[in-house]
Design an enzyme around this catalytic site. Sequence first.
Site: not given
Length: 264
Positions: A147, A161, A163
């Site tokens: 992402s 999320y 990390a």
Amino acid sequence: MFRLDGKVALVTGCGTLGEGWGNGKAAAAALARQGATVYGCDLDPDAAAQTAATVIAEGGKMTVRQCDVTRADEVAALIQACIQVYGRIDILVNNVGRSEPGDPVTLSQDAWDDQLQVNLTSAFLCCKHVIPLMKHAGGGSIINISSIAGLRYAGKPQVGYAAAKAALMQMTTTTAVIYARDNVRLNCVVPGLMFTPLVARLAQKYAQGDYEGFVAHRHGQVPMGRMGDAWDVAHAVAFLASDESRYITGQQIVVDGGITMATA
């Protein structure tokens, strides 16, 4: 070009319930359309079955199984089941992921641990079992879905999320170098803001349920003026799975309509 005839693809998180296309469902369909035989899994067996029904209705081949890919025993059983049915795994798509809101102050340790398990450990466990099979077979392609949150602050407080997705990209790069001589390629597809069924759930988490406002805001953040969709991700996956990408490993294909280039 980009044909995958004779190849077996394992796609995790392949299900999307109801209408619309999630990244895993579109990836499974795209790979099947190019000739791959697909073995899919999802935590929700009904969602996985719906994807398989769609692929089969199009004339493709797909078998599915319920699996929690954060559990080592279930991943081992998943890989063994795929091998028993199809005898090989040429393509692995680690698509499982989930975002939860919070920063280090507001995010509970349980939620932090869960974010690492879902977004990072799931891919690690699948790679652990699949890489030896690919190495023995003379090669293969692993595509991890990351992402842009792992590259930039994406406008939402989702530190766990972000990390985990950053770590997934580094795990991909490092592992790609280690197994390059074995012709086992690892790359990341890095989606930006995508217009999938998941957006409705994100609106509940990050916009107090204001779906229309959340969608409009996300469209407005993208230089191209619109979010992408699951097919934009799936087409990148199909390319990285194909022999035409045989000299590409350890890389990130960012699919984001230019948003990361427009932010610091």
